[in-house]
Write an enzyme that holds these catalytic residues in place. Structure first.
Site, mmCIF file in Angstrom:
data_model
loop_
_atom_site.group_PDB
_atom_site.id
_atom_site.type_symbol
_atom_site.label_atom_id
_atom_site.label_comp_id
_atom_site.label_asym_id
_atom_site.label_seq_id
_atom_site.Cartn_x
_atom_site.Cartn_y
_atom_site.Cartn_z
ATOM 1 N N LYS A 55 28.596 52.738 42.246
ATOM 2 C CA LYS A 55 29.278 52.371 43.497
ATOM 3 C C LYS A 55 28.970 53.403 44.574
ATOM 4 C CE LYS A 55 32.956 49.788 41.292
ATOM 5 N NZ LYS A 55 34.241 49.832 40.588
ATOM 6 N N GLN A 99 39.674 53.116 40.196
ATOM 7 C CA GLN A 99 38.969 52.508 39.064
ATOM 8 C C GLN A 99 39.941 52.254 37.901
ATOM 9 O OE1 GLN A 99 35.550 51.714 39.051
ATOM 10 N NE2 GLN A 99 36.067 50.675 37.134
ATOM 11 N N ASP A 122 39.473 46.110 46.629
ATOM 12 C CA ASP A 122 39.427 45.377 45.355
ATOM 13 C C ASP A 122 40.220 44.067 45.458
ATOM 14 O OD1 ASP A 122 37.868 46.116 43.221
ATOM 15 O OD2 ASP A 122 39.266 47.615 42.449
#
Ligand code: NDP
Length: 293
Positions: A55, A99, A122
């Site tokens: 990422k 995460q 997200d």
């Protein structure tokens, strides 16, 4: 027997990232603002560490600022919440991603709820899930967004098509069903309690498999000519002891039946990070619009 097309998510994602890179350059020239993505990793889960590295690399390649926060596995929950709150206030940060999975002593829902919905790239915050459900502008979870982009590229308008989504998680199944509804599909969501799963699947013009069960969807579950999006990523160990990745669909059996199918790997997987970059740019544009008006 139809010839089954292979939907190349890797190539599509490369093109998307290149386009985002150009848009970032334009946005920076126009506003003086460089979109920034902050990724928070707690602990050293090997798979999560690889994701976070990828990422960060792709964020920088797209011309965005990348901020990485690696915290030890025993970091107290209060410290993680304090970091998220500081990132919420930081004007150089437009996207925040924590995460998952988090260590057991940290309440993931509490952490996700602390992220400013405007920076929730997200798309897991209840505000964004709710906005998607009632048809308002929202930040949409990355994997579902990638699935629908591939479908529209493959099929054009999706209106009127019958879509069956296998799996009802908050991360994939439910949001992808919401997005397909927004595209005017007729949507069925199937799960572990569904009766006659093969029969439900055989109705589908679009079949999305997100169950996490290696090759569960057999060739004879697929309607001839259907478009199949395989979200599953499952590591299986073969006879020789070597491991390989397979999807939730028996890819070889789908050949000659499906009209088109995404491979695993190289299908939906690469779309996820590309859509994360897309969401970060979207968040930066909206935040910029809100602060300059
Ligand atoms: P979850 O485990 O959260 O959800 C799985 C869903 O599948 C549940 O709704 C479950 O039903 C359903 N299910 C499980 N077994 C069966 C069965 N035998 N028959 C019917 N339904 C079943 O998984 P995720 O949604 O998080 O992920 C799904 C897959 O997608 C995984 O392989 C994951 O690795 C992959 N993934 C890939 C991503 C990518 O970037 N390509 C990103 C995210 C996930 P119930 O609710 O009834 O228990």
């Amino acid at each position: 027997m139809v010839e089954t097309r292979r939907i190349d998510g890797k190539a599509f994602a490369e093109g998307l990232r290149a386009r985002i890179g150009k848009e970032v350059t334009g946005f920076l020239a126009e506003t003086g603002v460089r979109p920034g993505l902050a990724v928070v990793l707690v602990g050293e889960d090997p798979a999560s560490s690889v994701y976070v590295r990828n990422k960060a690399k792709q964020t920088a390649e797209a011309g965005m600022a990348s901020f990485e926060y690696k915290l030890p596995a025993d970091e107290p929950e209060a410290a993680v919440l304090a970091l998220v709150e500081a990132l919420n206030r930081d004007p150089g940060v437009h996207g925040i991603l924590v995460q998952l999975p988090l260590p057991a002593h940290i309440d993931a829902q509490k952490v996700l709820a602390t992220i400013d919905p405007a920076k929730d790239v997200d798309g897991f915050h209840v505000v964004n899930a709710g906005r998607l459900a009632i048809g308002l502008e929202a930040l949409v979870p990355c994997t579902p967004l990638g699935c629908v982009m591939l479908l529209k590229h493959e099929l054009g308008p999706l209106a009127g098509l019958k879509a069956v989504v296998l799996g009802r998680s908050n991360i994939v199944g439910k949001p992808v069903a919401q997005l397909l509804l927004r595209e005017d599909c007729t949507v069925t969501i199937a799960h572990s309690r569904t009766r006659d799963l093969p029969g439900e699947c055989r109705q589908a013009d679009i079949l999305i498999a997100a169950v996490g069960r290696p090759e569960m969807v057999r060739g004879d579950w697929i309607k001839p000519g259907a478009t199949v999006i395989d979200v599953g990523i499952n590591r299986v160990v073969g006879d020789a002891g070597t491991s390989r990745l397979v999807g939730d669909v028996a890819f070889a059996e789908a050949q000659g039946i499906a009209g088109a199918i995404t491979p695993v790997p190289g299908g939906v997987g690469p779309m996820t990070i590309a859509c994360l970059l897309q969401n970060t740019l979207t968040a930066a544009r909206r935040i910029q619009r809100a602060t300059s008006s």
